[in-house]
Design an enzyme around this catalytic site. Structure first.
Site, PDB file in Angstrom:
ATOM      1  N   THR A 145      -6.626   5.458  -3.947  1.00  0.00           N
ATOM      2  CA  THR A 145      -7.233   4.251  -3.393  1.00  0.00           C
ATOM      3  C   THR A 145      -8.759   4.268  -3.504  1.00  0.00           C
ATOM      4  O   THR A 145      -9.371   5.354  -3.521  1.00  0.00           O
ATOM      5  CB  THR A 145      -6.840   4.130  -1.897  1.00  0.00           C
ATOM      6  N   ASP A 146      -9.371   3.084  -3.481  1.00  0.00           N
ATOM      7  CA  ASP A 146     -10.842   3.015  -3.470  1.00  0.00           C
ATOM      8  C   ASP A 146     -11.428   3.457  -2.124  1.00  0.00           C
ATOM      9  O   ASP A 146     -12.625   3.721  -2.024  1.00  0.00           O
ATOM     10  CB  ASP A 146     -11.325   1.600  -3.837  1.00  0.00           C
ATOM     11  N   GLU A 147     -10.564   3.561  -1.091  1.00  0.00           N
ATOM     12  CA  GLU A 147     -11.090   3.895   0.246  1.00  0.00           C
ATOM     13  C   GLU A 147     -11.663   5.306   0.308  1.00  0.00           C
ATOM     14  O   GLU A 147     -12.407   5.632   1.228  1.00  0.00           O
ATOM     15  CB  GLU A 147     -10.004   3.730   1.318  1.00  0.00           C
ATOM     16  N   ILE A 174       9.082  14.040   0.704  1.00  0.00           N
ATOM     17  CA  ILE A 174       8.179  14.858  -0.121  1.00  0.00           C
ATOM     18  C   ILE A 174       7.551  16.006   0.674  1.00  0.00           C
ATOM     19  O   ILE A 174       6.971  16.911   0.085  1.00  0.00           O
ATOM     20  CB  ILE A 174       7.075  14.012  -0.819  1.00  0.00           C
ATOM     21  N   LYS A 181      -6.032  10.749   1.716  1.00  0.00           N
ATOM     22  CA  LYS A 181      -5.924  10.409   0.294  1.00  0.00           C
ATOM     23  C   LYS A 181      -7.007  11.172  -0.501  1.00  0.00           C
ATOM     24  O   LYS A 181      -6.751  11.653  -1.601  1.00  0.00           O
ATOM     25  CB  LYS A 181      -6.077   8.899   0.074  1.00  0.00           C
ATOM     26  N   TYR A 215      -6.566   7.966   7.204  1.00  0.00           N
ATOM     27  CA  TYR A 215      -5.845   7.590   5.974  1.00  0.00           C
ATOM     28  C   TYR A 215      -6.664   7.951   4.734  1.00  0.00           C
ATOM     29  O   TYR A 215      -6.193   8.664   3.845  1.00  0.00           O
ATOM     30  CB  TYR A 215      -5.512   6.090   5.965  1.00  0.00           C
TER      31      TYR A 215
HETATM   32  P1  NAD Z   1       3.835   1.387   1.174  1.00  0.00           P
HETATM   33  O1  NAD Z   1       3.507   1.885   2.542  1.00  0.00           O
HETATM   34  O2  NAD Z   1       4.279  -0.011   0.987  1.00  0.00           O
HETATM   35  O3  NAD Z   1       4.987   2.312   0.542  1.00  0.00           O
HETATM   36  C1  NAD Z   1       4.995   3.715   0.678  1.00  0.00           C
HETATM   37  C2  NAD Z   1       6.378   4.221   0.279  1.00  0.00           C
HETATM   38  O4  NAD Z   1       6.379   5.657   0.420  1.00  0.00           O
HETATM   39  C3  NAD Z   1       7.500   3.691   1.176  1.00  0.00           C
HETATM   40  O5  NAD Z   1       8.598   3.264   0.385  1.00  0.00           O
HETATM   41  C4  NAD Z   1       7.887   4.895   2.019  1.00  0.00           C
HETATM   42  O6  NAD Z   1       9.258   4.901   2.410  1.00  0.00           O
HETATM   43  C5  NAD Z   1       7.579   6.050   1.085  1.00  0.00           C
HETATM   44  N1  NAD Z   1       7.311   7.310   1.807  1.00  0.00           N
HETATM   45  C6  NAD Z   1       6.486   7.462   2.883  1.00  0.00           C
HETATM   46  N2  NAD Z   1       6.534   8.742   3.311  1.00  0.00           N
HETATM   47  C7  NAD Z   1       7.382   9.402   2.473  1.00  0.00           C
HETATM   48  C8  NAD Z   1       7.825  10.755   2.381  1.00  0.00           C
HETATM   49  N3  NAD Z   1       7.406  11.682   3.267  1.00  0.00           N
HETATM   50  N4  NAD Z   1       8.685  11.097   1.391  1.00  0.00           N
HETATM   51  C9  NAD Z   1       9.109  10.152   0.496  1.00  0.00           C
HETATM   52  N5  NAD Z   1       8.743   8.856   0.544  1.00  0.00           N
HETATM   53  C10 NAD Z   1       7.880   8.491   1.512  1.00  0.00           C
HETATM   54  O7  NAD Z   1       2.567   1.733   0.288  1.00  0.00           O
HETATM   55  P2  NAD Z   1       1.882   0.900  -0.890  1.00  0.00           P
HETATM   56  O8  NAD Z   1       0.961  -0.080  -0.309  1.00  0.00           O
HETATM   57  O9  NAD Z   1       2.922   0.479  -1.835  1.00  0.00           O
HETATM   58  O10 NAD Z   1       0.998   2.058  -1.561  1.00  0.00           O
HETATM   59  C11 NAD Z   1       1.555   2.923  -2.536  1.00  0.00           C
HETATM   60  C12 NAD Z   1       0.493   3.914  -2.981  1.00  0.00           C
HETATM   61  O11 NAD Z   1      -0.621   3.225  -3.528  1.00  0.00           O
HETATM   62  C13 NAD Z   1      -0.057   4.760  -1.832  1.00  0.00           C
HETATM   63  O12 NAD Z   1      -0.254   6.065  -2.322  1.00  0.00           O
HETATM   64  C14 NAD Z   1      -1.385   4.096  -1.482  1.00  0.00           C
HETATM   65  O13 NAD Z   1      -2.292   5.041  -0.974  1.00  0.00           O
HETATM   66  C15 NAD Z   1      -1.811   3.592  -2.844  1.00  0.00           C
HETATM   67  N6  NAD Z   1      -2.668   2.372  -2.816  1.00  0.00           N
HETATM   68  C16 NAD Z   1      -2.305   1.270  -2.102  1.00  0.00           C
HETATM   69  C17 NAD Z   1      -3.098   0.116  -2.139  1.00  0.00           C
HETATM   70  C18 NAD Z   1      -2.725  -1.139  -1.377  1.00  0.00           C
HETATM   71  O14 NAD Z   1      -3.511  -2.075  -1.325  1.00  0.00           O
HETATM   72  N7  NAD Z   1      -1.548  -1.239  -0.798  1.00  0.00           N
HETATM   73  C19 NAD Z   1      -4.270   0.117  -2.903  1.00  0.00           C
HETATM   74  C20 NAD Z   1      -4.615   1.280  -3.611  1.00  0.00           C
HETATM   75  C21 NAD Z   1      -3.798   2.384  -3.576  1.00  0.00           C
HETATM   76  O1  DAU Z   2      -8.559  -0.637  -0.560  1.00  0.00           O
HETATM   77  C1  DAU Z   2      -7.258  -0.166  -0.792  1.00  0.00           C
HETATM   78  C2  DAU Z   2      -6.513  -0.068   0.518  1.00  0.00           C
HETATM   79  O2  DAU Z   2      -6.234  -1.388   0.945  1.00  0.00           O
HETATM   80  C3  DAU Z   2      -5.238   0.759   0.420  1.00  0.00           C
HETATM   81  O3  DAU Z   2      -5.559   2.092   0.106  1.00  0.00           O
HETATM   82  C4  DAU Z   2      -4.456   0.718   1.734  1.00  0.00           C
HETATM   83  O4  DAU Z   2      -3.217   1.388   1.584  1.00  0.00           O
HETATM   84  C5  DAU Z   2      -4.208  -0.736   2.104  1.00  0.00           C
HETATM   85  O5  DAU Z   2      -3.568  -0.788   3.357  1.00  0.00           O
HETATM   86  C6  DAU Z   2      -5.527  -1.511   2.152  1.00  0.00           C
HETATM   87  O6  DAU Z   2      -6.341  -1.081   3.249  1.00  0.00           O
HETATM   88  P1  DAU Z   2      -7.141  -2.112   4.191  1.00  0.00           P
HETATM   89  O7  DAU Z   2      -7.397  -1.459   5.487  1.00  0.00           O
HETATM   90  O8  DAU Z   2      -8.284  -2.703   3.469  1.00  0.00           O
HETATM   91  O9  DAU Z   2      -5.997  -3.262   4.322  1.00  0.00           O
HETATM   92  P2  DAU Z   2      -5.505  -4.159   5.576  1.00  0.00           P
HETATM   93  O10 DAU Z   2      -4.607  -5.198   5.017  1.00  0.00           O
HETATM   94  O11 DAU Z   2      -4.996  -3.312   6.680  1.00  0.00           O
HETATM   95  O12 DAU Z   2      -6.843  -4.850   6.058  1.00  0.00           O
HETATM   96  C7  DAU Z   2      -7.613  -5.682   5.185  1.00  0.00           C
HETATM   97  C8  DAU Z   2      -8.838  -6.120   5.963  1.00  0.00           C
HETATM   98  O13 DAU Z   2      -8.423  -7.015   7.011  1.00  0.00           O
HETATM   99  C9  DAU Z   2      -9.581  -4.995   6.654  1.00  0.00           C
HETATM  100  O14 DAU Z   2     -10.987  -5.282   6.633  1.00  0.00           O
HETATM  101  C10 DAU Z   2      -9.083  -5.040   8.087  1.00  0.00           C
HETATM  102  C11 DAU Z   2      -8.804  -6.512   8.303  1.00  0.00           C
HETATM  103  N1  DAU Z   2      -7.681  -6.822   9.233  1.00  0.00           N
HETATM  104  C12 DAU Z   2      -6.491  -6.192   9.037  1.00  0.00           C
HETATM  105  C13 DAU Z   2      -5.416  -6.456   9.889  1.00  0.00           C
HETATM  106  C14 DAU Z   2      -4.089  -5.738   9.701  1.00  0.00           C
HETATM  107  C15 DAU Z   2      -7.849  -7.767  10.227  1.00  0.00           C
HETATM  108  O15 DAU Z   2      -8.935  -8.366  10.371  1.00  0.00           O
HETATM  109  N2  DAU Z   2      -6.795  -8.038  11.066  1.00  0.00           N
HETATM  110  C16 DAU Z   2      -5.588  -7.403  10.945  1.00  0.00           C
HETATM  111  O16 DAU Z   2      -4.667  -7.680  11.773  1.00  0.00           O
END
Ligand code: NAD
Ligand code: DAU
Length: 350
Positions: A131-133, A61, A160, A156
């Site tokens: 995201t809520d972040e 992208i 976003k 990050y």
């Molecule tokens: P993920 O990291 O599992 O997946 C991201 C995908 O994007 C991957 O398949 C990767 O190959 C693709 N990608 C990365 N860079 C790219 C590029 N330059 N061009 C095309 N494709 C590319 O992420 P996720 O956890 O599934 O999150 C998806 C979306 O939802 C993100 O925008 C994230 O910010 C948002 N989100 C995630 C969470 C969560 O808890 N995981 C919560 C709220 C919002």
């Molecule tokens: O709130 C939505 C977000 O949630 C998304 O936007 C992000 O893409 C997603 O990665 C997630 O972010 P967090 O930072 O909250 O998720 P993570 O799983 O990395 O961490 C969850 C919590 O656990 C956070 O307080 C950090 C802590 N943590 C994480 C890891 C990887 C640990 O204590 N140990 C660890 O090794």
């Protein structure tokens, strides 16, 4: 037939969204655009990849000419934009990749959509998944509302937040039909094991330490990934043009309480002595700028669109653990190679 672009469809949430749309909407042609970074995996979609209304395109992208040619070729009616760099810890190690993908990549997609829709926006929709972040960190009380001011703390979340602002700017300036959602932490099948829950599952399997940042008192609001996908479906079809909706599970856990609960489930499923997985919990150096608490007020989407989460956390975590234990090949494949190097760098000095 409507032509719909899903970006990041080979990732965690994207793969659940693609599966839902391909199965539920045979009259949509779903084009999944994904770069297949470390986080993207076509294995996630092997059950639907021969469906006639599905096509995969590998691409970046951040490559504007490529994105323009894709919009011109497929004349998309809708975009569901999920592609992103998504891991906070990686954004601390390497912010620039997040700036490029999350900000520049989003603008390229906005330009692509604006170019083909500028003379007629009827039935068109650009849906940005956020995201809520972006709201920063809460204290012990209160919830994030759609009106809460942005206050992102990590590279990050700042990337976003920038992309959210740009999506709104294209709506205000060019009347691009957009909708944005800000969701809390997702969990469930196919999540890359750098994230807390699958990382802990993988380490428990191998009797390795479970790293808990700081005192484990940080709070996250967890939502099962298929409930996020159902909300995305609803907002894509029924959300109001230009609006934002918060999505969350009303399901707050401190990290340490969540990991203890997960340990109990893992002991049961692995037939281990009760209490044995908990012995693996290891407190390590805290994440820089670690947000204390996230909690979503999702009353707007519940009231206006009738969405609510379907799963209780206890049921969701059982299903999640079962999936990882039934898919150890998936887990081992994605945990090998480049991920081992990342793990070493991220955790060795903690
Ligand atoms: P993920 O990291 O599992 O997946 C991201 C995908 O994007 C991957 O398949 C990767 O190959 C693709 N990608 C990365 N860079 C790219 C590029 N330059 N061009 C095309 N494709 C590319 O992420 P996720 O956890 O599934 O999150 C998806 C979306 O939802 C993100 O925008 C994230 O910010 C948002 N989100 C995630 C969470 C969560 O808890 N995981 C919560 C709220 C919002
Ligand atoms: O709130 C939505 C977000 O949630 C998304 O936007 C992000 O893409 C997603 O990665 C997630 O972010 P967090 O930072 O909250 O998720 P993570 O799983 O990395 O961490 C969850 C919590 O656990 C956070 O307080 C950090 C802590 N943590 C994480 C890891 C990887 C640990 O204590 N140990 C660890 O090794």
């Amino acid at each position: 037939m409507k032509s719909i672009l899903v970006t990041g469809g080979a990732g965690f949430i994207g793969s659940h969204v693609v599966r839902r749309f391909v199965n539920k909407y045979p009259d949509y042609k779903i084009v999944n655009l994904d770069l297949l970074t470390y986080a993207g995996n076509l294995e996630n979609l092997k059950d639907i990849d021969t469906m006639p209304n599905y096509e995969f395109v590998k691409g970046d992208i951040t490559d504007a000419p490529f994105i323009n040619s894709l919009f011109s070729k497929y004349q998309f009616d809708g975009v569901l934009h999920l592609a992103a760099e998504s891991h906070v810890d990686r954004s601390i190690l390497d912010p620039m990749t997040f700036i490029m993908t999350n900000i520049v990549g989003t603008v390229n997609l906005l330009n692509g959509a604006h170019e083909i829709w500028k003379s007629n926006t009827d039935g068109k929709r650009f849906y940005h998944i956020s995201t809520d972040e972006v709201y920063g960190s809460l204290g012990e009380t209160g919830f994030f509302l759609e009106t809460t001011s942005y206050d992102p703390q990590s590279p990050y979340s700042a990337s976003k937040a920038s992309s959210d602002h740009l999506v709104r700017a294209y709506h205000n300036t060019y009347k691009l039909p957009i909708v944005i959602t800000n969701c809390s932490n997702n969990y469930g099948p196919n999540q890359f094991p750098e994230k807390l829950i699958p990382l802990a599952i993988q380490n428990i399997r191998h009797n390795k330490p479970i790293p808990i940042y700081g005192k484990g008192e940080n709070i996250r609001d967890w939502l099962y990934v298929e409930d996020h996908a159902s909300a995305i479906d609803l907002v894509f079809h029924e959300g109001e043009n230009g609006e934002t909706y918060n999505i969350g599970g009303h399901n707050e856990w401190t990290n340490i309480a969540l990991i203890r609960q997960l340990c109990i489930t893992m002991d049961k499923k692995l037939d281990r002595e009760p209490g044995s997985s908990e012995q693996l919990i290891t407190y390590v150096k805290d994440r820089a700028g670690h947000d204390l608490r996230y909690a979503i007020d999702s009353s707007k989407i519940q009231r206006e669109l009738g969405w609510k989460p379907s799963l209780q956390f206890e049921e969701g975590i059982e299903k999640t653990v079962e999936w990882y234990l039934n898919n150890t090949d998936w887990l081992e494949n994605v945990s090998s190679g480049a991920y081992e190097k990342y793990y070493e760098k991220q955790y060795k000095s903690r």
